[in-house]
Design an enzyme around this catalytic site. Sequence first.
Site, PDB file in Angstrom:
ATOM      1  N   TYR A  93      -9.431   3.525 -16.817  1.00 13.44           N
ATOM      2  CA  TYR A  93      -9.330   4.248 -15.262  1.00 13.44           C
ATOM      3  C   TYR A  93     -10.811   4.943 -15.285  1.00 13.44           C
ATOM      4  O   TYR A  93     -11.413   5.099 -14.162  1.00 13.44           O
ATOM      5  CB  TYR A  93      -8.445   5.373 -15.308  1.00 13.44           C
ATOM      6  CG  TYR A  93      -8.235   5.795 -13.860  1.00 13.44           C
ATOM      7  CD1 TYR A  93      -7.717   4.840 -13.007  1.00 13.44           C
ATOM      8  CD2 TYR A  93      -8.207   7.120 -13.367  1.00 13.44           C
ATOM      9  CE1 TYR A  93      -7.538   5.045 -11.662  1.00 13.44           C
ATOM     10  CE2 TYR A  93      -8.019   7.336 -12.124  1.00 13.44           C
ATOM     11  CZ  TYR A  93      -7.660   6.413 -11.354  1.00 13.44           C
ATOM     12  OH  TYR A  93      -7.295   6.903  -9.768  1.00 13.44           O
TER      13      TYR A  93
ATOM     14  N   ALA B 227     -13.821   2.179  -6.940  1.00  7.39           N
ATOM     15  CA  ALA B 227     -15.023   2.036  -7.742  1.00  7.39           C
ATOM     16  C   ALA B 227     -15.529   0.578  -8.046  1.00  7.39           C
ATOM     17  O   ALA B 227     -14.201  -0.275  -8.020  1.00  7.39           O
ATOM     18  CB  ALA B 227     -14.793   2.574  -9.244  1.00  7.39           C
TER      19      ALA B 227
ATOM     20  N   ASP C 296     -14.851   2.065   7.820  1.00 10.91           N
ATOM     21  CA  ASP C 296     -15.354   2.326   6.511  1.00 10.91           C
ATOM     22  C   ASP C 296     -15.630   3.479   6.344  1.00 10.91           C
ATOM     23  O   ASP C 296     -16.690   3.869   6.931  1.00 10.91           O
ATOM     24  CB  ASP C 296     -16.453   1.290   6.353  1.00 10.91           C
ATOM     25  CG  ASP C 296     -16.979   1.123   4.883  1.00 10.91           C
ATOM     26  OD1 ASP C 296     -16.824   2.269   4.222  1.00 10.91           O
ATOM     27  OD2 ASP C 296     -17.415   0.043   4.358  1.00 10.91           O
TER      28      ASP C 296
ATOM     29  N   SER D 100       0.788  -1.310   0.211  1.00 11.76           N
ATOM     30  CA  SER D 100      -0.036   0.061  -0.012  1.00 11.76           C
ATOM     31  C   SER D 100       0.926   1.339  -0.144  1.00 11.76           C
ATOM     32  O   SER D 100       2.024   1.295   0.794  1.00 11.76           O
ATOM     33  CB  SER D 100      -0.835  -0.008   1.339  1.00 11.76           C
ATOM     34  OG  SER D 100      -1.886  -1.041   1.122  1.00 11.76           O
TER      35      SER D 100
ATOM     36  N   ILE E 100       1.487   2.168  -9.349  1.00 15.29           N
ATOM     37  CA  ILE E 100       2.572   1.338  -8.334  1.00 15.29           C
ATOM     38  C   ILE E 100       1.552  -0.115  -8.096  1.00 15.29           C
ATOM     39  O   ILE E 100       0.429  -0.089  -8.176  1.00 15.29           O
ATOM     40  CB  ILE E 100       2.712   1.854  -7.231  1.00 15.29           C
ATOM     41  CG1 ILE E 100       3.473   3.235  -7.276  1.00 15.29           C
ATOM     42  CG2 ILE E 100       3.503   0.952  -6.277  1.00 15.29           C
ATOM     43  CD1 ILE E 100       3.384   3.821  -5.908  1.00 15.29           C
TER      44      ILE E 100
ATOM     45  N   LYS F  93     -11.391  11.301  -9.147  1.00 11.10           N
ATOM     46  CA  LYS F  93      -9.972  11.925  -8.706  1.00 11.10           C
ATOM     47  C   LYS F  93      -9.999  13.268  -9.320  1.00 11.10           C
ATOM     48  O   LYS F  93      -9.586  14.144  -8.633  1.00 11.10           O
ATOM     49  CB  LYS F  93      -8.896  11.118  -9.496  1.00 11.10           C
ATOM     50  CG  LYS F  93      -8.547   9.865  -9.108  1.00 11.10           C
ATOM     51  CD  LYS F  93      -8.329   9.875  -7.437  1.00 11.10           C
ATOM     52  CE  LYS F  93      -7.653   8.491  -7.182  1.00 11.10           C
ATOM     53  NZ  LYS F  93      -7.634   8.587  -5.484  1.00 11.10           N
TER      54      LYS F  93
END
Length: 261
Positions: A156, A95, A64, A19, A192, A163
């Site tokens: 995307y 998403a 959450d 992460s 990444i 974003k």
Amino acid sequence: MGILSGKKALIVGVASKHSIAYGIAEAFAREGAELAFTYQNEKLQSRVEKFADSWGSTLTFPCDVASDEQIDNVFKELGKHWDNIDIIIHAVGYAPAHELDGNFVDVTTRDGFRIAHDISSFSFVALAKGARGMMHENSSLLTLSYLGAEKVLQNYNVMGLAKASLEANVRYMAASLGREGIRVNGISAGPIKTLAASGIKSFRRMLAENAKRAPLRRNVTTAEVGNAAAFLSSDMASGITGEIMYVDAGFNITGMGELED
Ligand code: NAD
Ligand code: 0WE
């Protein structure tokens, strides 16, 4: 003495060693910050507790970000240990998987749009609302974005819209909280291989193409994003707010890349 020594940071978005939030936590711990974490659900609880322990932290809370109650509870519980918060890291994006595979107009749904914007953008201001009473002059907030906010990147899809919303959120939050001395920034990271990338078709090819075109001829690491996050969250960045900083090996400045190497 580290650039974050004496600072208290809440990190939202650790799920694995890969992460981006993990790379940020490593850099923050090295720079002397005191850390607290949230985890999305019970499945991640023991893992995040173990990571926290490795950085000398016992402060982990379920959260959450779709739930206002869970967000409120984080700050209620954290308030029993800390009087204030210096830094909040928001490293959360989501998403539904089917939104990220195929022709944008064909695959985008009302529900997918709502969820992407709720989890990936609204949650940032939701955390700021929750933390309001614990933040003070000099606190700072940081989120993670991606180039898909500005440019069309295949598959995307609705995440690009979310974003774009998140980056506007950075600016509106910076304007809203600036009078209180609170800074709000974002890092637009290069691709990444994290859990959030693992389900994505042709991610390996994307990484390879990205490395080929980036001025540094490689991809970035979570450690590099962590270092930039440490800077932006430190007093060294006291004059920076409302900014989206690229940590992408320079990919965003290129037009077409070179025809031959
Ligand atoms: P990751 O899978 O390691 O982290 C994503 C995190 O989001 C996980 O910890 C997950 O638990 C959390 N999350 C998802 N839904 C949530 C919810 N409803 N409530 C609480 N937490 C929830 O992947 P990552 O790549 O480290 O992602 C972190 C951030 O970085 C995201 O905002 C992502 O969009 C952004 N980003 C990633 C890349 C990349 O290529 N990996 C590039 C640029 C930006
Ligand atoms: O922001 C991201 C990850 C976004 C993401 C990924 C998933 C996969 C699993 C959001 N939601 C989900 N939902 C799931 O069910 N990135 C910047 C990494 C990423 O994701 C892509 C990319 C890149 C880069 C998706 C398509 C194309 C490129």
